[in-house]
Write a protein that holds these residues in place. Structure first.
Motif, PDB file in Angstrom:
ATOM      1  N   VAL A  23      -9.058  40.004 130.331  1.00 59.01           N
ATOM      2  CA  VAL A  23      -7.984  40.925 130.697  1.00 59.01           C
ATOM      3  C   VAL A  23      -8.553  42.132 131.427  1.00 59.01           C
ATOM      4  O   VAL A  23      -7.986  42.602 132.424  1.00 59.01           O
ATOM      5  N   ILE A  25     -11.275  42.350 133.301  1.00 55.34           N
ATOM      6  CA  ILE A  25     -11.634  42.014 134.684  1.00 55.34           C
ATOM      7  C   ILE A  25     -10.371  41.884 135.531  1.00 55.34           C
ATOM      8  O   ILE A  25     -10.268  42.433 136.622  1.00 55.34           O
ATOM      9  N   PHE A  55      -7.364  43.164 135.034  1.00 58.91           N
ATOM     10  CA  PHE A  55      -6.676  44.439 135.179  1.00 58.91           C
ATOM     11  C   PHE A  55      -7.389  45.310 136.208  1.00 58.91           C
ATOM     12  O   PHE A  55      -6.758  45.859 137.106  1.00 58.91           O
ATOM     13  N   VAL A  56      -8.708  45.410 136.055  1.00 58.34           N
ATOM     14  CA  VAL A  56      -9.451  46.301 136.946  1.00 58.34           C
ATOM     15  C   VAL A  56      -9.453  45.764 138.372  1.00 58.34           C
ATOM     16  O   VAL A  56      -9.251  46.522 139.328  1.00 58.34           O
ATOM     17  N   ALA A  83      -1.813  48.860 136.517  1.00 53.53           N
ATOM     18  CA  ALA A  83      -3.256  48.675 136.692  1.00 53.53           C
ATOM     19  C   ALA A  83      -3.778  49.612 137.770  1.00 53.53           C
ATOM     20  O   ALA A  83      -4.834  50.243 137.613  1.00 53.53           O
ATOM     21  N   LEU A 118      -4.032  53.081 136.515  1.00 51.87           N
ATOM     22  CA  LEU A 118      -5.180  53.243 135.618  1.00 51.87           C
ATOM     23  C   LEU A 118      -6.449  53.469 136.435  1.00 51.87           C
ATOM     24  O   LEU A 118      -7.230  54.383 136.156  1.00 51.87           O
ATOM     25  N   VAL A 119      -6.631  52.625 137.458  1.00 51.95           N
ATOM     26  CA  VAL A 119      -7.822  52.773 138.299  1.00 51.95           C
ATOM     27  C   VAL A 119      -7.792  54.119 139.009  1.00 51.95           C
ATOM     28  O   VAL A 119      -8.797  54.831 139.071  1.00 51.95           O
ATOM     29  N   CYS A 147      -4.983  44.001 123.040  1.00 53.27           N
ATOM     30  CA  CYS A 147      -5.654  42.711 123.151  1.00 53.27           C
ATOM     31  C   CYS A 147      -5.816  42.083 121.768  1.00 53.27           C
ATOM     32  O   CYS A 147      -5.631  40.886 121.585  1.00 53.27           O
ATOM     33  N   ALA A 181       0.752  41.639 131.157  1.00 48.58           N
ATOM     34  CA  ALA A 181      -0.334  40.898 131.784  1.00 48.58           C
ATOM     35  C   ALA A 181      -0.621  39.624 131.009  1.00 48.58           C
ATOM     36  O   ALA A 181      -0.815  38.555 131.593  1.00 48.58           O
ATOM     37  N   PHE A 182      -0.598  39.721 129.682  1.00 53.34           N
ATOM     38  CA  PHE A 182      -0.827  38.528 128.862  1.00 53.34           C
ATOM     39  C   PHE A 182       0.263  37.492 129.094  1.00 53.34           C
ATOM     40  O   PHE A 182      -0.027  36.303 129.270  1.00 53.34           O
ATOM     41  N   LEU A 207      -0.291  36.002 132.429  1.00 49.43           N
ATOM     42  CA  LEU A 207      -1.523  35.215 132.460  1.00 49.43           C
ATOM     43  C   LEU A 207      -1.293  33.833 131.863  1.00 49.43           C
ATOM     44  O   LEU A 207      -1.804  32.830 132.356  1.00 49.43           O
ATOM     45  N   ARG A 209     -11.056  29.525 134.185  1.00 47.03           N
ATOM     46  CA  ARG A 209     -11.448  30.589 133.273  1.00 47.03           C
ATOM     47  C   ARG A 209     -10.235  31.322 132.709  1.00 47.03           C
ATOM     48  O   ARG A 209     -10.323  31.979 131.695  1.00 47.03           O
TER      49      ARG A 209
END
Lengths: 75, 107, 489
Positions: free
Chosen positions: A49, A51, A53-54, C189, C192-193, C260, C459-460, C463, C488
């Motif tokens: 998550v 990786i 997200f960033v 996201a 946040l960055v 998480c 996001a989860f 995903l 992955r």
């Protein structure tokens, strides 16, 4: 006729008071039943998550950087 | 609708017995009928799906909010056209800024 | 089915409403990724300053600053209202249809189409109403000319339409599952960055000194800055309250990590195949069964309340503390010349700007705000799990179709057994998630905590769908190979 109604109202109030307790009890029971992740699994998920997200954030921020010259141009 | 209609046509002997006995309103029978009606209503309520997904056509799930699932009538547009128009719209706003700056006033 | 139905209202507008075409054939995995990213990036690109805003500083400040993070909204840009109207109309429409407040028969294609168009029109209407509320309030400046008002309307409603169509593209199968949630996640996201690594220099005082937006970058700059001591630079990078500081960054990251962990919690029900012997497996029911939606719903209601208050206090009473409306609902106080902080009683539903400040000046807020959010989230979760098509009964039907059943139970009792787990999981998960976001908000994160909770949880959810899609496409993705991430997800 009046009595049973009153009684049911009382019941409802009782139920209302009990509801949060019941809720907490059921919730904690559920939490106890839950399968907790082990460290390895947890680290894997946090990394995935993180990786994601960033990287999405960096791509987004790259677009946001375009705004800096635009703002400079128009203000 | 349907049940009412059926109930109105009694067999002859039953009709006679109703006439003679003249059952008062209410009572066991009405109760039963009411219960039946309610059951039918509940059943119908259960059968009408509450959401698009429950009807089996995708849509919002337990953790996803999804609004657009079907292609409704309207002004059909291609997604690529939308993307280009969106960028065009944003640039036109930027152009508006530039025009405002050059002319030195806000319209 | 006779009589007036709300969904019929939309009929005359149908030819005018733009409608994205559904793809003729299934869109390949790589194309979906590209569409999703481009749509989200265009949304971010749309955060361009509004034209026609009056140049002098308006006395009316931002009244919904603590809600912006959640709805991907940026003040005084095209995305002034973010995707709040989209989420609001989507959630409220679907909820009221399920609670039979709006009559829709989801079995009929025609009804579904009308319902969908109604949702879209409702969102567009909200953009229009919000725009004019903000114009009337004086947020864009007093004494706007008629041209300015027209321009602002065109820009903000147009931007709203763009946001709607972008999310529609993703919804309709060119992207993954949900446009609203994709856009929200990407913007969160990005924020946040930008709050951590942002290099944009922002003027912070009258002398023209600038500081970087990102907290980490600011720390490095503070270390070798000429107008600050070494220690002062470090302390200020942890403490500044006008821009993101390192403390908030750490709290936000901690919240992300906690989410998480919560996401991993699940009850695993043993299942077996009814057709083949010895095929045993487990079916997980997550603690966060309803994902981020309960928290989102809480924030939608919160926003509606604050917007109504804004109309009453600013547009009608002109924020005059002596007027009767302000005496009942409270008024706004300008903070740092940037934000509008409401006073009692509206402050009860406003998270404090810092923990200490909140504890001293508005202690009741802690109780009222958390109770409000908790109650809404739990109520919503209990309803949503039943209506969203993933209730115990729907799952039981799915089980039957796939020929599986719970170990130790007959097929008929599967629904009942699931019914013992799913609602409890939904409500408990909603409550815990709300506690996480509200707890973060009380530390003075101004919406960043809730945004992080919603962002990571969404996001989860996304995903999960993306990985299923990836597996269905047989792992034949050039993008994944380029990124060196085979399976992955």
């Amino acid at each position: 006729m009046a009595k049973p109604v009153e009684k049911s109202e009382n019941n409802q109030i009782d139920k209302l008071a009990e509801a949060p307790l019941e809720f907490v009890k059921e919730g904690s029971q559920f939490l106890n039943k839950c399968k907790k992740p082990d460290t390895k699994e947890y680290v894997k998920i946090v990394r995935a998550v993180g990786i994601g997200f960033v990287s999405v954030g960096v791509i987004g921020y790259a677009i946001k950087l375009i705004h800096i010259p635009i703002r400079y141009l128009i203000v | 609708m349907n049940t009412n209609y059926n109930n109105n046509i009694y067999p002859l002997n039953q009709l006679r017995s109703i006439m003679s006995a003249a059952t008062p309103p209410g009572g066991q029978r009405t109760l039963q009928k009411r219960r039946q009606a309610q059951n039918a209503k509940e059943k119908q309520l259960k059968q009408t799906p509450a959401s698009t997904r429950q009807a089996g056509h995708g849509g919002s799930s337990n953790s996803i909010l999804k609004v657009y699932t079907d292609e409704a009538n309207g002004l059909r547009v291609d997604p690529l056209v939308v993307l280009f128009l969106a960028v065009g719209f944003i640039f036109s706003v930027v152009a508006l800024h530039v025009v405002a700056k050059v002319t030195g006033k806000i319209f | 089915m006779a009589g007036f139905r709300l969904i019929d209202v939309v009929k005359p507008f149908l030819p005018l409403l733009p409608e994205v075409e559904i793809p003729y054939e299934k869109v390949p995995f790589d194309d979906k990724i590209v569409y999703t990213i481009i749509a989200a990036l265009i949304y971010i690109f749309g955060q361009v300053p509004l034209a026609g805003v009056s140049k002098d500083e308006s006395t009316v400040k931002d009244p919904i600053y603590f809600l912006r993070g959640v709805f991907a909204a940026e003040p005084k840009t095209l995305m002034e209202f973010g995707i709040f109207p989209l989420i609001c109309s989507g959630l409220i429409m679907q909820l009221s249809a399920a609670l039979r407040l709006i009559k829709v028969n989801f079995k009929l294609q025609h009804d579904r189409e009308l319902f969908q168009s109604l949702t879209k029109m409702f969102a567009l209407l909200q953009y229009f109403v919000l725009t004019n509320i903000f114009i009337v309030s004086g947020y864009y400046g007093e004494n706007l000319t008629i041209v300015q008002i027209g321009l602002l309307n065109v820009q903000l409603v147009g931007a709203g339409l763009v946001a709607i169509l972008l999310s529609e593209i993703i919804d309709k199968g060119f992207g993954f599952a949900s446009g609203n949630m994709t856009i929200e996640t990407v913007v969160i996201a990005t924020n946040l960055v930008s709050d951590t690594l942002g290099i944009a220099q922002i003027k912070v005082d009258e002398e023209g000194n600038t500081e970087a937006r990102g907290s980490l970058i600011n720390l490095f700059q503070g270390l070798r800055s000429s107008n600050k001591t070494f220690l002062g630079g470090i302390i200020s990078s942890f403490n500044r309250d006008y821009l993101p500081n390192l403390n908030t960054t750490f709290v936000v990251l901690a919240i992300g990590a906690a989410i998480c962990y919560l996401q991993c919690l699940r009850v695993e029900l043993p299942i077996r195949s009814t057709k083949a012997r010895g095929l045993n497996n487990v079916y997980p029911i997550r603690l966060l069964h309803t994902g981020a939606l309960p928290v989102v719903f809480g924030y939608v209601l919160l926003t509606i309340i604050h917007l109504i208050a804004f109309v009453l206090i600013q547009c009608i009473a002109r924020n005059d503390p002596s007027s009767i409306i302000c005496k009942i609902f409270g008024h706004y106080e300008s903070v740092n010349n940037l934000l509008y902080a409401p006073t009692f009683p509206l402050s009860l539903l406003t998270p404090p700007r810092s923990f200490a400040n909140g504890l001293l000046s508005q202690p009741l807020t802690f109780v009222v705000f958390s109770a409000f959010m908790l109650f809404n989230a739990i109520w919503f979760a209990s309803k949503w799990q039943a209506i969203s098509g993933s209730s115990a009964r729907d799952l039981a039907v799915q089980f039957k179709e796939q020929g599986i059943t719970l170990v130790g139970h007959r097929e008929q009792s599967v629904a009942r057994e699931l019914g013992k787990v799913v609602p409890v999981a939904s409500t408990t998960g909603a409550a815990i998630l709300t506690v996480a976001s509200v707890g973060g908000e009380f530390l003075g994160l101004k919406g960043k905590a809730a945004a992080m909770v919603i962002g990571v949880t969404s996001a989860f959810s996304l995903l999960e769908i993306i990985s299923v899609d990836y597996q269905q496409s047989g792992g034949q993705s050039a993008l994944a190979q380029v990124l060196g991430a085979p399976g992955r997800f």
